[in-house]
Design a protein around this motif. Structure first.
Motif, PDB file in Angstrom:
ATOM      1  N   LEU A 179      60.343  38.277  32.659  1.00  0.00           N
ATOM      2  CA  LEU A 179      61.228  38.837  34.030  1.00  0.00           C
ATOM      3  C   LEU A 179      60.834  37.559  34.987  1.00  0.00           C
ATOM      4  N   HIS A 180      62.011  37.717  35.155  1.00  0.00           N
ATOM      5  CA  HIS A 180      62.560  35.544  35.921  1.00  0.00           C
ATOM      6  C   HIS A 180      62.210  35.912  37.085  1.00  0.00           C
ATOM      7  N   ILE A 181      62.324  36.995  37.930  1.00  0.00           N
ATOM      8  CA  ILE A 181      61.867  37.157  39.544  1.00  0.00           C
ATOM      9  C   ILE A 181      60.658  38.452  39.267  1.00  0.00           C
ATOM     10  N   PRO A 249      53.381  32.416  34.007  1.00  0.00           N
ATOM     11  CA  PRO A 249      54.286  31.644  34.566  1.00  0.00           C
ATOM     12  C   PRO A 249      54.987  30.347  33.059  1.00  0.00           C
ATOM     13  N   ILE A 250      56.416  30.742  33.561  1.00  0.00           N
ATOM     14  CA  ILE A 250      56.840  30.077  32.567  1.00  0.00           C
ATOM     15  C   ILE A 250      56.182  27.631  32.727  1.00  0.00           C
ATOM     16  N   GLY A 251      57.061  27.241  32.221  1.00  0.00           N
ATOM     17  CA  GLY A 251      56.518  26.151  31.975  1.00  0.00           C
ATOM     18  C   GLY A 251      57.492  25.249  32.131  1.00  0.00           C
ATOM     19  N   GLY A 286      65.035  18.474  49.060  1.00  0.00           N
ATOM     20  CA  GLY A 286      65.263  19.314  48.347  1.00  0.00           C
ATOM     21  C   GLY A 286      66.334  19.645  47.662  1.00  0.00           C
ATOM     22  N   VAL A 287      66.054  20.474  46.009  1.00  0.00           N
ATOM     23  CA  VAL A 287      67.254  21.085  45.169  1.00  0.00           C
ATOM     24  C   VAL A 287      66.767  22.448  44.411  1.00  0.00           C
ATOM     25  N   ASP A 288      68.388  23.237  45.093  1.00  0.00           N
ATOM     26  CA  ASP A 288      68.787  24.471  45.101  1.00  0.00           C
ATOM     27  C   ASP A 288      69.343  25.378  44.395  1.00  0.00           C
ATOM     28  N   ARG A 289      69.285  26.445  43.502  1.00  0.00           N
ATOM     29  CA  ARG A 289      70.683  26.887  43.530  1.00  0.00           C
ATOM     30  C   ARG A 289      71.019  27.359  45.218  1.00  0.00           C
ATOM     31  N   LEU A 290      71.976  27.691  45.537  1.00  0.00           N
ATOM     32  CA  LEU A 290      72.352  27.924  46.811  1.00  0.00           C
ATOM     33  C   LEU A 290      72.617  29.504  46.990  1.00  0.00           C
ATOM     34  N   GLN A 321      69.343  17.349  51.305  1.00  0.00           N
ATOM     35  CA  GLN A 321      69.232  18.106  50.024  1.00  0.00           C
ATOM     36  C   GLN A 321      70.816  18.540  48.877  1.00  0.00           C
ATOM     37  N   VAL A 322      69.634  19.198  47.490  1.00  0.00           N
ATOM     38  CA  VAL A 322      70.676  19.005  46.637  1.00  0.00           C
ATOM     39  C   VAL A 322      71.198  20.107  46.379  1.00  0.00           C
ATOM     40  N   ALA A 323      72.489  20.911  46.403  1.00  0.00           N
ATOM     41  CA  ALA A 323      72.328  22.724  46.758  1.00  0.00           C
ATOM     42  C   ALA A 323      73.494  22.718  45.505  1.00  0.00           C
ATOM     43  N   VAL A 324      73.484  23.607  44.354  1.00  0.00           N
ATOM     44  CA  VAL A 324      74.151  24.000  43.088  1.00  0.00           C
ATOM     45  C   VAL A 324      75.087  25.842  43.836  1.00  0.00           C
ATOM     46  N   PRO A 325      76.165  25.560  44.315  1.00  0.00           N
ATOM     47  CA  PRO A 325      77.097  26.456  44.470  1.00  0.00           C
ATOM     48  C   PRO A 325      76.705  27.661  43.085  1.00  0.00           C
ATOM     49  N   ARG A 364      76.651  20.163  44.600  1.00  0.00           N
ATOM     50  CA  ARG A 364      76.600  20.259  43.099  1.00  0.00           C
ATOM     51  C   ARG A 364      75.831  20.138  42.418  1.00  0.00           C
ATOM     52  N   ASN A 365      75.833  20.122  41.655  1.00  0.00           N
ATOM     53  CA  ASN A 365      74.796  20.102  40.379  1.00  0.00           C
ATOM     54  C   ASN A 365      74.782  18.696  39.662  1.00  0.00           C
ATOM     55  N   LEU A 366      73.766  18.267  40.214  1.00  0.00           N
ATOM     56  CA  LEU A 366      74.212  16.530  39.841  1.00  0.00           C
ATOM     57  C   LEU A 366      73.141  16.140  37.752  1.00  0.00           C
ATOM     58  N   PRO A 367      73.604  15.298  37.570  1.00  0.00           N
ATOM     59  CA  PRO A 367      73.421  14.842  36.214  1.00  0.00           C
ATOM     60  C   PRO A 367      71.478  14.862  36.262  1.00  0.00           C
ATOM     61  N   ARG A 368      70.699  14.955  34.500  1.00  0.00           N
ATOM     62  CA  ARG A 368      69.455  15.298  34.176  1.00  0.00           C
ATOM     63  C   ARG A 368      69.085  13.478  35.534  1.00  0.00           C
ATOM     64  N   ALA A 369      70.130  12.539  35.118  1.00  0.00           N
ATOM     65  CA  ALA A 369      69.305  11.307  35.761  1.00  0.00           C
ATOM     66  C   ALA A 369      69.434  11.360  36.748  1.00  0.00           C
ATOM     67  N   ARG A 387      61.604  34.294  48.898  1.00  0.00           N
ATOM     68  CA  ARG A 387      60.851  34.465  48.211  1.00  0.00           C
ATOM     69  C   ARG A 387      62.244  33.912  46.520  1.00  0.00           C
ATOM     70  N   ASP A 388      60.729  33.512  44.998  1.00  0.00           N
ATOM     71  CA  ASP A 388      60.889  33.131  44.417  1.00  0.00           C
ATOM     72  C   ASP A 388      59.842  33.658  43.520  1.00  0.00           C
ATOM     73  N   GLY A 389      61.046  33.896  42.467  1.00  0.00           N
ATOM     74  CA  GLY A 389      60.580  34.284  40.840  1.00  0.00           C
ATOM     75  C   GLY A 389      59.043  32.912  40.850  1.00  0.00           C
ATOM     76  N   LEU A 390      59.617  32.439  40.465  1.00  0.00           N
ATOM     77  CA  LEU A 390      58.285  30.758  40.235  1.00  0.00           C
ATOM     78  C   LEU A 390      59.053  29.888  40.772  1.00  0.00           C
ATOM     79  N   ASN A 391      59.790  29.199  40.365  1.00  0.00           N
ATOM     80  CA  ASN A 391      60.189  27.841  40.833  1.00  0.00           C
ATOM     81  C   ASN A 391      60.234  26.738  40.533  1.00  0.00           C
ATOM     82  N   LEU A 392      60.780  26.274  39.290  1.00  0.00           N
ATOM     83  CA  LEU A 392      61.221  25.435  38.536  1.00  0.00           C
ATOM     84  C   LEU A 392      60.287  24.157  38.963  1.00  0.00           C
ATOM     85  N   VAL A 393      61.261  24.019  40.546  1.00  0.00           N
ATOM     86  CA  VAL A 393      61.167  22.943  41.264  1.00  0.00           C
ATOM     87  C   VAL A 393      59.895  21.923  41.773  1.00  0.00           C
TER      88      VAL A 393
HETATM   89  P1  ADQ Z   1      66.342  29.491  39.690  1.00  0.00           P
HETATM   90  O1  ADQ Z   1      66.586  30.870  40.962  1.00  0.00           O
HETATM   91  O2  ADQ Z   1      67.960  28.474  39.590  1.00  0.00           O
HETATM   92  O3  ADQ Z   1      65.732  30.598  38.555  1.00  0.00           O
HETATM   93  P2  ADQ Z   1      64.045  26.995  39.892  1.00  0.00           P
HETATM   94  O4  ADQ Z   1      62.952  27.829  38.903  1.00  0.00           O
HETATM   95  O5  ADQ Z   1      64.194  26.916  40.491  1.00  0.00           O
HETATM   96  O6  ADQ Z   1      64.827  28.515  40.307  1.00  0.00           O
HETATM   97  O7  ADQ Z   1      65.212  26.325  38.615  1.00  0.00           O
HETATM   98  C1  ADQ Z   1      66.605  25.435  38.898  1.00  0.00           C
HETATM   99  C2  ADQ Z   1      67.351  24.914  37.844  1.00  0.00           C
HETATM  100  O8  ADQ Z   1      68.175  23.984  38.372  1.00  0.00           O
HETATM  101  C3  ADQ Z   1      65.734  23.990  37.903  1.00  0.00           C
HETATM  102  O9  ADQ Z   1      65.404  22.992  36.749  1.00  0.00           O
HETATM  103  C4  ADQ Z   1      65.930  22.976  38.851  1.00  0.00           C
HETATM  104  O10 ADQ Z   1      66.118  20.925  38.528  1.00  0.00           O
HETATM  105  C5  ADQ Z   1      67.708  23.239  39.098  1.00  0.00           C
HETATM  106  N1  ADQ Z   1      68.555  22.606  39.898  1.00  0.00           N
HETATM  107  C6  ADQ Z   1      68.605  23.293  40.311  1.00  0.00           C
HETATM  108  N2  ADQ Z   1      69.738  23.044  41.630  1.00  0.00           N
HETATM  109  C7  ADQ Z   1      70.267  22.020  40.852  1.00  0.00           C
HETATM  110  C8  ADQ Z   1      71.389  20.851  41.142  1.00  0.00           C
HETATM  111  N3  ADQ Z   1      71.896  21.256  42.942  1.00  0.00           N
HETATM  112  N4  ADQ Z   1      71.348  19.842  40.213  1.00  0.00           N
HETATM  113  C9  ADQ Z   1      70.788  20.120  38.900  1.00  0.00           C
HETATM  114  N5  ADQ Z   1      70.073  21.126  38.753  1.00  0.00           N
HETATM  115  C10 ADQ Z   1      69.745  22.031  40.023  1.00  0.00           C
HETATM  116  C11 ADQ Z   1      65.177  31.781  38.168  1.00  0.00           C
HETATM  117  C12 ADQ Z   1      64.461  32.125  39.186  1.00  0.00           C
HETATM  118  C13 ADQ Z   1      63.207  31.222  39.403  1.00  0.00           C
HETATM  119  C14 ADQ Z   1      62.184  30.833  37.887  1.00  0.00           C
HETATM  120  C15 ADQ Z   1      63.255  30.658  36.994  1.00  0.00           C
HETATM  121  C16 ADQ Z   1      62.455  30.519  35.885  1.00  0.00           C
HETATM  122  O11 ADQ Z   1      64.470  32.730  40.347  1.00  0.00           O
HETATM  123  O12 ADQ Z   1      61.750  31.810  40.203  1.00  0.00           O
HETATM  124  O13 ADQ Z   1      60.875  29.562  38.404  1.00  0.00           O
HETATM  125  O14 ADQ Z   1      64.095  31.227  36.794  1.00  0.00           O
HETATM  126  O15 ADQ Z   1      61.975  31.765  35.697  1.00  0.00           O
END
Ligand code: ADQ
Length: 439
Positions: A179-181, A249-251, A286-290, A321-325, A364-369, A387-393
């Motif tokens: 479960l990722h959440i 926890p995912i790495g 800040g880097v997130d999904r919106l 703030q980078v936020a991907v819709p 928008r989504n940013l390229p990895r580089a 609230r966030d399952g883990l948060n990879l950022v």
């Molecule tokens: P997400 O809710 O998507 O994942 P997160 O763990 O932060 O949340 O992962 C987002 C990923 O997308 C990161 O690798 C980040 O680099 C990338 N990303 C986000 N915004 C981006 C942008 N604008 N441009 C490019 N890349 C962007 C779900 C759960 C989390 C859990 C993960 C993994 O909601 O809690 O950590 O799964 O299990």
């Protein structure tokens, strides 16, 4: 995840075939005016799993994102090429099933409830029917390819019925579920219509893993209170079977980030541009999904508070703030997009000067580089998830700061907080203290 843990009699010399099952394939099928287009969307999960899939000769089962229901030869050829070349098995979902399954029960019912927003929960019987149907379609597709001895590894809340559906057909199969959440406390979980079905669905696995012990404990509390099933810390006896429980926890693969910083010319040149541009100013990132669970408006308000309560920072700090819709077909998400846009322009309007914009907003989504360079350039990563399952950022930021010259400000409500005790912890609902933490 060490897949051998799902079953005690696995020999390392002979890896069992791994079948990864997730809602989406790391590739998308799109219909264009010229025909069909395949687009790879390599996320972290795909990067981590592709080598394992190759090594074990396994495959990945998921939805292609396409609901056009057009069974022409070109489409069929693309999908069979995916299988031969990438080991991807596409699941087809009709538009009404896909909508009720994905936008409906998964994202309007499960997502808000599991993230403790019960007031946002919407339940619709038709969505539930589609959720059941989609899980059955996944089962049927897996059964077409399954061979005795395969390990089936199912991911996330979209597929919570699948372990039990598979168990009925394959009593001896090794079935893992991750479960990722978050898994909410039983007092929240019991609000859920169809709560018994979901718990029984999960208990079809023989291995269940969560990001944290807290989620695992919440799951144990829920099966006890709702199904009357007792358990031990690491195991549930369910019928004649034992279901292993674990917090895993995912790495991330930190080398993927550090390699870009040391050897990729594009990343290095983005980084030197950023350093030049922000010279003399502190950069907060800040880097997130919106998504409303990520606390983006709360972050912006805390930043506004910093500017109003700590005048020394005016002109000296920038929030990028980078936020991907995401999930834009749901009203909650379009509303959030509007709210974030309005807050950014309000704050920039109120505090900005001709030489300085307090917030730079990239939707928008940013390229990895570019993302890696931003992480490396940032003095602070600000994570305010409600609230966030883990948060990879959080982990990606730390991987880009090998010299320890950055500060991670982390919400105590992100699963990552359980592992990353050296971060500055904040309660994102407390604007004043979040501003003080940034200061
Ligand atoms: P997400 O809710 O998507 O994942 P997160 O763990 O932060 O949340 O992962 C987002 C990923 O997308 C990161 O690798 C980040 O680099 C990338 N990303 C986000 N915004 C981006 C942008 N604008 N441009 C490019 N890349 C962007 C779900 C759960 C989390 C859990 C993960 C993994 O909601 O809690 O950590 O799964 O299990």
């Amino acid at each position: 995840m060490n897949t051998s843990r799902m079953s005690p009699n696995v020999h390392d010399s002979e890896p069992r075939r791994l079948i990864v099952v997730a809602n989406r394939l790391p590739i998308t099928l799109k219909r264009t005016s010229d025909g069909w287009l395949s687009e790879k969307s390599p996320g972290g999960l795909a990067a981590a799993l592709n080598p394992v899939l190759k090594r074990s000769n396994g495959f990945w089962v998921g939805w292609s994102g396409d609901t056009s229901e057009i069974a022409d030869d070109d489409r069929r050829n693309i999908i069979s090429r995916w299988f031969e070349r990438d080991r991807y098995v596409a699941v087809d979902l009709a538009p009404d099933v896909a909508h009720g399954f994905y936008e409906g029960y998964s994202n309007e019912t499960l997502w808000p409830l599991f993230h403790q927003f019960p007031s946002l929960l919407r339940f619709d019987q038709n969505h539930w029917t589609s959720y059941v149907r989609a899980n059955e379609i996944f089962r049927d597709q897996i059964l077409k390819h399954y061979l005795p001895g395969d390990l089936i590894w199912i991911h996330d809340y979209h597929l919570m019925l699948l372990p039990q559906l598979l168990r009925q057909a394959l009593p001896d199969a090794g079935i893992g579920f991750f479960l990722h959440i978050p898994f909410p406390s039983s007092s929240i979980f019991r609000i859920l219509p169809k709560r018994e079905e979901l718990l029984r669905g999960l208990l079809g696995a023989d291995y269940l893993a969560f990001h944290t012990y807290r989620y695992l404990q919440h799951f144990r509390g829920s099966i006890l209170r709702i199904l009357g099933v007792g358990s031990q810390m690491d195991q549930v006896e369910y019928g004649t079977r034992a279901v292993r429980l674990e917090a895993l926890p995912i790495g991330i693969a930190p080398d993927e980030f550090s390699d870009l910083l040391t050897s990729d010319e594009k990343t290095k040149s983005h980084l030197s541009e950023l350093k030049k541009r922000f010279q003399g100013r502190k950069l907060i990132l800040g880097v997130d999904r919106l998504d409303y669970t990520k606390g983006i408006p709360e972050r912006l308000r805390a930043f506004r508070r910093l500017l109003s309560d700590y005048p020394k920072w005016r002109g000296k700090v920038v929030l990028v703030q980078v936020a991907v819709p995401s999930r834009e077909r749901l009203r909650m998400y379009t509303r959030l997009r509007r709210e974030v846009g309005e807050l950014v322009s309000e704050i920039n309007g109120e505090w900005g000067t001709p030489e300085w914009s307090p917030i730079i907003y990239l939707r928008r989504n940013l390229p990895r580089a570019e993302l890696t360079a931003l992480y490396a350039a940032a003095d602070v990563a600000l994570i305010t998830a409600l609230r966030d399952g883990l948060n990879l950022v959080a982990k990606e930021y730390v991987a880009c700061k090998p010299n320890g010259d950055g500060v991670l400000i982390l919400s105590e409500f992100a699963g990552a907080a359980a592992e990353m005790g050296e971060a500055i912890m904040i309660n994102p609902y407390d604007e004043e203290r979040t501003a003080a933490a940034i200061d």
